[in-house]
Design a protein around this motif. Structure first.
Motif, PDB file in Angstrom:
ATOM      1  N   VAL A 188       0.842  -1.196   0.000  1.00 55.21           N
ATOM      2  CA  VAL A 188       0.000   0.000   0.000  1.00 55.21           C
ATOM      3  C   VAL A 188       0.875   1.243   0.000  1.00 55.21           C
ATOM      4  O   VAL A 188       1.782   1.386   0.828  1.00 55.21           O
ATOM      5  N   LEU A 189       0.595   2.136  -0.942  1.00 52.16           N
ATOM      6  CA  LEU A 189       1.359   3.378  -1.071  1.00 52.16           C
ATOM      7  C   LEU A 189       0.419   4.565  -0.920  1.00 52.16           C
ATOM      8  O   LEU A 189      -0.651   4.605  -1.524  1.00 52.16           O
ATOM      9  N   ARG A 190       0.820   5.520  -0.143  1.00 55.95           N
ATOM     10  CA  ARG A 190       0.008   6.712   0.058  1.00 55.95           C
ATOM     11  C   ARG A 190       0.129   7.620  -1.156  1.00 55.95           C
ATOM     12  O   ARG A 190       1.221   8.118  -1.482  1.00 55.95           O
ATOM     13  N   CYS A 191      -0.993   7.850  -1.815  1.00 56.10           N
ATOM     14  CA  CYS A 191      -1.036   8.715  -3.002  1.00 56.10           C
ATOM     15  C   CYS A 191      -2.038   9.834  -2.784  1.00 56.10           C
ATOM     16  O   CYS A 191      -2.780  10.212  -3.699  1.00 56.10           O
ATOM     17  N   PHE A 192      -2.104  10.357  -1.598  1.00 52.34           N
ATOM     18  CA  PHE A 192      -3.000  11.470  -1.284  1.00 52.34           C
ATOM     19  C   PHE A 192      -2.305  12.411  -0.306  1.00 52.34           C
ATOM     20  O   PHE A 192      -1.480  11.988   0.510  1.00 52.34           O
ATOM     21  N   GLU A 193      -2.626  13.695  -0.416  1.00 53.16           N
ATOM     22  CA  GLU A 193      -2.162  14.685   0.557  1.00 53.16           C
ATOM     23  C   GLU A 193      -3.166  14.709   1.705  1.00 53.16           C
ATOM     24  O   GLU A 193      -4.210  14.069   1.635  1.00 53.16           O
ATOM     25  N   GLY A 194      -2.853  15.453   2.764  1.00 49.00           N
ATOM     26  CA  GLY A 194      -3.800  15.534   3.873  1.00 49.00           C
ATOM     27  C   GLY A 194      -3.106  15.746   5.192  1.00 49.00           C
ATOM     28  O   GLY A 194      -1.885  15.918   5.265  1.00 49.00           O
ATOM     29  N   ASP A 195      -3.918  15.708   6.259  1.00 47.13           N
ATOM     30  CA  ASP A 195      -3.405  16.014   7.588  1.00 47.13           C
ATOM     31  C   ASP A 195      -2.791  14.815   8.295  1.00 47.13           C
ATOM     32  O   ASP A 195      -2.140  14.974   9.332  1.00 47.13           O
ATOM     33  N   VAL A 196      -3.014  13.607   7.767  1.00 49.74           N
ATOM     34  CA  VAL A 196      -2.470  12.420   8.424  1.00 49.74           C
ATOM     35  C   VAL A 196      -0.951  12.470   8.368  1.00 49.74           C
ATOM     36  O   VAL A 196      -0.348  12.692   7.319  1.00 49.74           O
ATOM     37  N   THR A 197      -0.317  12.262   9.501  1.00 55.97           N
ATOM     38  CA  THR A 197       1.137  12.343   9.595  1.00 55.97           C
ATOM     39  C   THR A 197       1.815  11.304   8.710  1.00 55.97           C
ATOM     40  O   THR A 197       1.444  10.141   8.712  1.00 55.97           O
ATOM     41  N   HIS A 198       2.809  11.739   7.940  1.00 61.94           N
ATOM     42  CA  HIS A 198       3.628  10.805   7.161  1.00 61.94           C
ATOM     43  C   HIS A 198       4.956  10.632   7.891  1.00 61.94           C
ATOM     44  O   HIS A 198       5.552  11.610   8.346  1.00 61.94           O
ATOM     45  N   VAL A 199       5.426   9.418   7.979  1.00 62.38           N
ATOM     46  CA  VAL A 199       6.626   9.129   8.753  1.00 62.38           C
ATOM     47  C   VAL A 199       7.848   9.876   8.220  1.00 62.38           C
ATOM     48  O   VAL A 199       8.777  10.180   8.969  1.00 62.38           O
ATOM     49  N   ASP A 200       7.860  10.222   6.914  1.00 59.82           N
ATOM     50  CA  ASP A 200       8.981  10.957   6.332  1.00 59.82           C
ATOM     51  C   ASP A 200       8.668  12.431   6.121  1.00 59.82           C
ATOM     52  O   ASP A 200       9.472  13.151   5.523  1.00 59.82           O
ATOM     53  N   GLY A 201       7.497  12.876   6.559  1.00 57.07           N
ATOM     54  CA  GLY A 201       7.174  14.296   6.513  1.00 57.07           C
ATOM     55  C   GLY A 201       6.621  14.813   5.203  1.00 57.07           C
ATOM     56  O   GLY A 201       6.220  15.978   5.117  1.00 57.07           O
ATOM     57  N   SER A 202       6.606  13.994   4.152  1.00 54.80           N
ATOM     58  CA  SER A 202       6.067  14.429   2.861  1.00 54.80           C
ATOM     59  C   SER A 202       5.548  13.210   2.118  1.00 54.80           C
ATOM     60  O   SER A 202       5.881  12.070   2.454  1.00 54.80           O
ATOM     61  N   VAL A 203       4.713  13.446   1.097  1.00 54.53           N
ATOM     62  CA  VAL A 203       4.083  12.354   0.352  1.00 54.53           C
ATOM     63  C   VAL A 203       4.855  12.099  -0.938  1.00 54.53           C
ATOM     64  O   VAL A 203       4.970  12.983  -1.791  1.00 54.53           O
ATOM     65  N   ASP A 204       5.403  10.895  -1.068  1.00 53.16           N
ATOM     66  CA  ASP A 204       6.141  10.497  -2.263  1.00 53.16           C
ATOM     67  C   ASP A 204       6.064   8.971  -2.355  1.00 53.16           C
ATOM     68  O   ASP A 204       6.881   8.271  -1.755  1.00 53.16           O
ATOM     69  N   PRO A 205       5.089   8.440  -3.091  1.00 59.81           N
ATOM     70  CA  PRO A 205       4.885   6.992  -3.103  1.00 59.81           C
ATOM     71  C   PRO A 205       6.059   6.211  -3.696  1.00 59.81           C
ATOM     72  O   PRO A 205       6.335   5.086  -3.252  1.00 59.81           O
ATOM     73  N   VAL A 206       6.744   6.763  -4.683  1.00 59.33           N
ATOM     74  CA  VAL A 206       7.888   6.057  -5.265  1.00 59.33           C
ATOM     75  C   VAL A 206       9.014   5.949  -4.247  1.00 59.33           C
ATOM     76  O   VAL A 206       9.639   4.888  -4.093  1.00 59.33           O
ATOM     77  N   ARG A 207       9.270   7.034  -3.526  1.00 57.74           N
ATOM     78  CA  ARG A 207      10.278   6.987  -2.459  1.00 57.74           C
ATOM     79  C   ARG A 207       9.884   5.968  -1.399  1.00 57.74           C
ATOM     80  O   ARG A 207      10.721   5.184  -0.927  1.00 57.74           O
ATOM     81  N   ASP A 208       8.610   5.955  -1.024  1.00 56.91           N
ATOM     82  CA  ASP A 208       8.143   5.009  -0.003  1.00 56.91           C
ATOM     83  C   ASP A 208       8.335   3.569  -0.464  1.00 56.91           C
ATOM     84  O   ASP A 208       8.757   2.702   0.309  1.00 56.91           O
ATOM     85  N   ALA A 209       8.004   3.302  -1.735  1.00 58.17           N
ATOM     86  CA  ALA A 209       8.173   1.949  -2.266  1.00 58.17           C
ATOM     87  C   ALA A 209       9.635   1.550  -2.236  1.00 58.17           C
ATOM     88  O   ALA A 209       9.978   0.405  -1.870  1.00 58.17           O
ATOM     89  N   GLU A 210      10.509   2.475  -2.593  1.00 61.15           N
ATOM     90  CA  GLU A 210      11.940   2.181  -2.596  1.00 61.15           C
ATOM     91  C   GLU A 210      12.462   1.956  -1.186  1.00 61.15           C
ATOM     92  O   GLU A 210      13.355   1.120  -0.979  1.00 61.15           O
ATOM     93  N   THR A 211      11.906   2.671  -0.200  1.00 63.94           N
ATOM     94  CA  THR A 211      12.321   2.476   1.188  1.00 63.94           C
ATOM     95  C   THR A 211      12.039   1.049   1.640  1.00 63.94           C
ATOM     96  O   THR A 211      12.903   0.365   2.193  1.00 63.94           O
ATOM     97  N   VAL A 212      10.810   0.604   1.399  1.00 64.39           N
ATOM     98  CA  VAL A 212      10.430  -0.747   1.814  1.00 64.39           C
ATOM     99  C   VAL A 212      11.215  -1.792   1.023  1.00 64.39           C
ATOM    100  O   VAL A 212      11.747  -2.751   1.595  1.00 64.39           O
ATOM    101  N   GLU A 213      11.302  -1.607  -0.291  1.00 64.09           N
ATOM    102  CA  GLU A 213      12.017  -2.574  -1.132  1.00 64.09           C
ATOM    103  C   GLU A 213      13.481  -2.678  -0.727  1.00 64.09           C
ATOM    104  O   GLU A 213      14.061  -3.765  -0.695  1.00 64.09           O
ATOM    105  N   THR A 214      14.100  -1.543  -0.405  1.00 65.49           N
ATOM    106  CA  THR A 214      15.507  -1.557   0.000  1.00 65.49           C
ATOM    107  C   THR A 214      15.701  -2.357   1.275  1.00 65.49           C
ATOM    108  O   THR A 214      16.638  -3.158   1.386  1.00 65.49           O
TER     109      THR A 214
END
Length: 366
Positions: free
Chosen positions: A104-130
């Motif tokens: 699951v990748l976050r592809c929406f903006e909003g008030d929910v806290t993101h662990v990295d402080g910004s929304v970037d689904p490709v970066r998130d996917a690479e974090t988990v894959e790495t």
């Protein structure tokens, strides 16, 4: 049911919301902070298949039973998980037990806290894959030492194992998941699966978008589509928030009216379930009778005795033959007796490979 998909991703991307909607429960606690889900929650869902209701009607079946997939909601992963950071050890242990990964990748903006402080689904996917690749590399490097020792001792099986491990490690070292190094032959593929590498598992990226983007996606999900196309993975768009609302509606007409108002032909969960089913390379066969019309699941390439074994081990052990007809013929002619009268029921033996949509009567003797 032996097929399951693990729902993974960074914290606060909508994993538990998606799981709850999938299973129409509130089994997973939801909260706006990391590690809300510590122990994996498990739920089974029916695979949508419009053929089943038609078969039940033609067969005069009292019950209709869909085939099922199991979904496992796994704790969120953070950087350093491969070294045990956060809940890394638990995450890696749970993910090794599933057959496929729904990322699951976050592809929406909003008030929910993101662990990295910004929304970037490709970066998130690479974090988990790495993190998963690092865990696989550590596992292979450790096991290669043991297999090399066995090879020096004259163990012939160790030769093949070492070659597969080195092949996977080369891909990982090159920054590619182990699934890109899958062998071509069935025997090698089976041996490769026994390595239990987490990045060898098939992956489906689930793009969790805002409600306005549920029908067609958005710029963020489009980036995920490009990434998936280049990494031997699938992708699907869904709004977990919408699916959570749909799951609360019990009346079918009310549910459809709500979907229509959003420009959606069906719940996004149907697409996720079907995509997960396809991801596992499964096919469906049916049994149809007065008591029930039922869908069953086997891996593509399974034989008729293996399909019989999905119903009961005695069926496989004492398999004699399978009486079968394809679903299209069954529906077109109007049922089993019509298929028999037209000479369309076939007798298949032990070597018959199951096709999606086969309807079976198994003959066995134990």
């Amino acid at each position: 049911m032996g097929f399951n998909c693990g729902i993974v991703g960074l914290p606060n991307v909508g994993k538990s919301t998606l799981f709850n909607a999938l299973t129409s429960t509130q089994a997973a606690e939801q909260a706006n902070y990391p590690f809300c889900t510590i122990e994996p929650n498990t739920g089974r869902v029916g695979v949508p298949d419009p053929r089943l209701a038609t078969l039940a009607r033609l067969g005069g079946s009292a019950k209709v039973i869909a085939t099922q997939l199991e979904f496992v909601d796994i704790a969120g992963l953070v950087r350093g998980a491969s070294k045990g950071e956060g809940l890394g050890n638990q995450f890696l242990g749970h993910i090794r037990e599933v057959d496929a990964i729904l990322h699951v990748l976050r592809c929406f903006e909003g008030d929910v806290t993101h662990v990295d402080g910004s929304v970037d689904p490709v970066r998130d996917a690479e974090t988990v894959e790495t993190e998963l690749m690092l865990a696989d590399m550590e596992s292979l490097e450790r096991r290669l030492q043991a297999v090399a020792k066995r090879r020096r001792g004259g163990d012939r099986e160790a030769v093949g194992e070492q070659a597969l491990m080195e092949r996977a490690l080369a891909a990982l070292t090159d920054g590619r998941p182990a699934r890109t190094a899958l062998p071509d032959t069935p025997d090698e593929a089976a041996a490769f699966r026994r390595l239990q590498l987490v990045t060898a598992k098939p992956v489906l990226y689930v793009c969790n978008v805002d409600e306005d983007s549920a029908a067609s996606g958005n710029a963020l999900s489009a980036r995920v589509d490009v990434m998936a196309a280049g990494s031997d993975a699938g992708s699907v768009v869904i709004s977990a928030a919408i699916e959570a609302e749909v799951a609360l509606l019990e009346d079918a007409d009310e549910k459809q009216a709500f979907l229509d108002s959003l420009g959606l032909a069906e719940p996004g969960l149907n697409r996720v379930i079907r995509a997960g089913y396809s991801l596992l390379d499964l096919v469906t066969f049916f049994t149809v009778g007065p008591k029930e019309a039922r869908a069953w699941t086997v891996t593509r390439g399974a034989t008729a005795p293996e399909a019989a074994g999905a119903i009961h081990s005695d069926f496989q052990r004492g398999f004699i033959r399978a009486e079968t007809v394809d679903t299209d013929t069954f529906i077109a002619l109007g049922g089993e007796q019509a298929c028999k009268d037209a000479g369309r029921m076939r007798q298949e033996g032990k070597d018959y490979v199951v096709r999606d949509g086969d309807i079976f009567h198994f003959r066995f003797n134990v």
